[in-house]
Scaffold this active site. Structure first.
Site, PDB file in Angstrom:
ATOM      1  N   HIS A   1       0.847   5.305   1.249  1.00 29.85           N
ATOM      2  CA  HIS A   1       0.112   6.228   2.117  1.00 29.85           C
ATOM      3  C   HIS A   1       0.817   7.586   2.079  1.00 29.85           C
ATOM      4  CE1 HIS A   1      -2.544   7.446   5.328  1.00 29.85           C
ATOM      5  NE2 HIS A   1      -1.496   7.982   5.922  1.00 29.85           N
TER       6      HIS A   1
ATOM      7  N   ASN B   1       0.853  -1.187   0.000  1.00 30.44           N
ATOM      8  CA  ASN B   1       0.000   0.000   0.000  1.00 30.44           C
ATOM      9  C   ASN B   1       0.886   1.233   0.000  1.00 30.44           C
ATOM     10  OD1 ASN B   1      -2.422   1.565   0.231  1.00 30.44           O
ATOM     11  ND2 ASN B   1      -1.963   1.871   2.405  1.00 30.44           N
TER      12      ASN B   1
HETATM   13  C1  GRF Z   1      -2.747   8.610  -2.758  1.00 31.11           C
HETATM   14  O1  GRF Z   1      -2.454   9.813  -2.096  1.00 31.11           O
HETATM   15  C2  GRF Z   1      -2.320   7.422  -1.948  1.00 31.11           C
HETATM   16  O2  GRF Z   1      -1.195   7.675  -1.164  1.00 31.11           O
HETATM   17  C3  GRF Z   1      -3.516   7.191  -1.049  1.00 31.11           C
HETATM   18  O3  GRF Z   1      -4.623   7.460  -1.866  1.00 31.11           O
HETATM   19  C4  GRF Z   1      -4.244   8.394  -2.879  1.00 31.11           C
HETATM   20  C5  GRF Z   1      -4.624   7.768  -4.183  1.00 31.11           C
HETATM   21  O4  GRF Z   1      -4.376   8.632  -5.259  1.00 31.11           O
HETATM   22  N1  GRF Z   1      -3.521   5.858  -0.512  1.00 31.11           N
HETATM   23  P1  GRF Z   1      -4.460   8.081  -6.736  1.00 31.11           P
HETATM   24  O5  GRF Z   1      -5.845   7.457  -6.881  1.00 31.11           O
HETATM   25  O6  GRF Z   1      -3.387   7.059  -6.894  1.00 31.11           O
HETATM   26  O7  GRF Z   1      -4.271   9.253  -7.614  1.00 31.11           O
END
Ligand code: GRF
Length: 229
Positions: A137, A135
């Protein structure tokens, strides 16, 4: 090179047959990624770009969204990738997860990458892919887990934030950390400008972390992911 027919591969020259076999071997060695997303999909797109350019030696086997309206799933379709919607609304978590895992298995996924997937995985799902779910974050974990991490960090007044790629366990934003990128918070920032600079780093960090995991030159000691080279 002579245009000899290759026995058993009717209609192909020897060279074509060798290339075909090499391609087959590469596809066998290349690991299959499964992307789970729920929204915009910019992290997915960064990974897909790196796969397409050969920067990331992997195959994007399937992209799955739990939301039909996710822009990320349209992007996957436009790119000609296998894109599935498995709606999660009002469904018990594990029932939905079993359908997700069945789809991942059908596409022989080796590594599951959560890329803005907003649904917590059930312990059952996590057990199916031990240390094989990642994942990303948008904070330096363990600070600011959960939603709106960039705003949480900004409002708290931190001077640096960033992003974290980690293995997924059954707890939210909790598993062992593979890598982090630090982003300074500027006096001129608001939470949006900070989030935009963190996102730039996310797009770099995720592929780096995938490469580390696929290359397998690491070990996990307790919570520590330690490189072996
Ligand atoms: C990102 O900021 C990621 O870190 C978090 O959710 C967001 C997803 O953005 N888990 P995207 O859909 O990849 O543009």
């Amino acid at each position: 090179m002579h245009n000899r027919q290759y026995v058993g591969l009717a209609g192909k020259t020897e060279r074509q047959a060798v290339y075909q076999q090499l391609l087959f071997v590469c596809l066998m060695i290349m690991k299959n990624l499964g992307i789970l997303l729920s929204g915009r999909g910019s992290n997915f797109e960064a990974i897909a770009d790196n796969v397409a350019s050969g920067e990331l030696d992997a195959n994007l086997a399937v992209v799955i969204s739990n939301k039909a309206e996710a822009p990320g799933i349209e992007s996957a379709q436009r790119r000609g990738l296998k894109a599935l919607v498995i709606p999660s609304k009002s469904r018990p978590r594990e029932e939905h997860d079993r359908e997700m895992v069945a789809a991942l298995r059908e596409h022989q996924v080796d590594l599951v990458c959560l890329a803005g997937y907003t649904r917590l995985l059930s312990p059952w799902f996590v057990q199916q892919y031990p240390n094989r779910i990642l994942n990303i974050h948008p904070s330096l974990l363990p600070a600011f887990p959960g939603l709106d991490a960039q705003k949480q960090a900004f409002d708290y007044g931190v001077k640096v934030s960033g992003c974290t790629v980690h293995f997924v366990d059954a707890d939210l934003d909790h598993g062992a950390i593979i890598l982090q990128k630090v982003v300074p918070v500027l006096d001129t920032d608001d939470d949006h400008t900070l989030a935009a600079r963190i996102l730039e780093q996310e797009h770099i960090a995720y592929s780096e972390a995938i490469r580390i995991v696929l290359e397998g030159e690491y070990t996990i000691r307790g919570r520590r992911v330690v490189m072996l080279k």
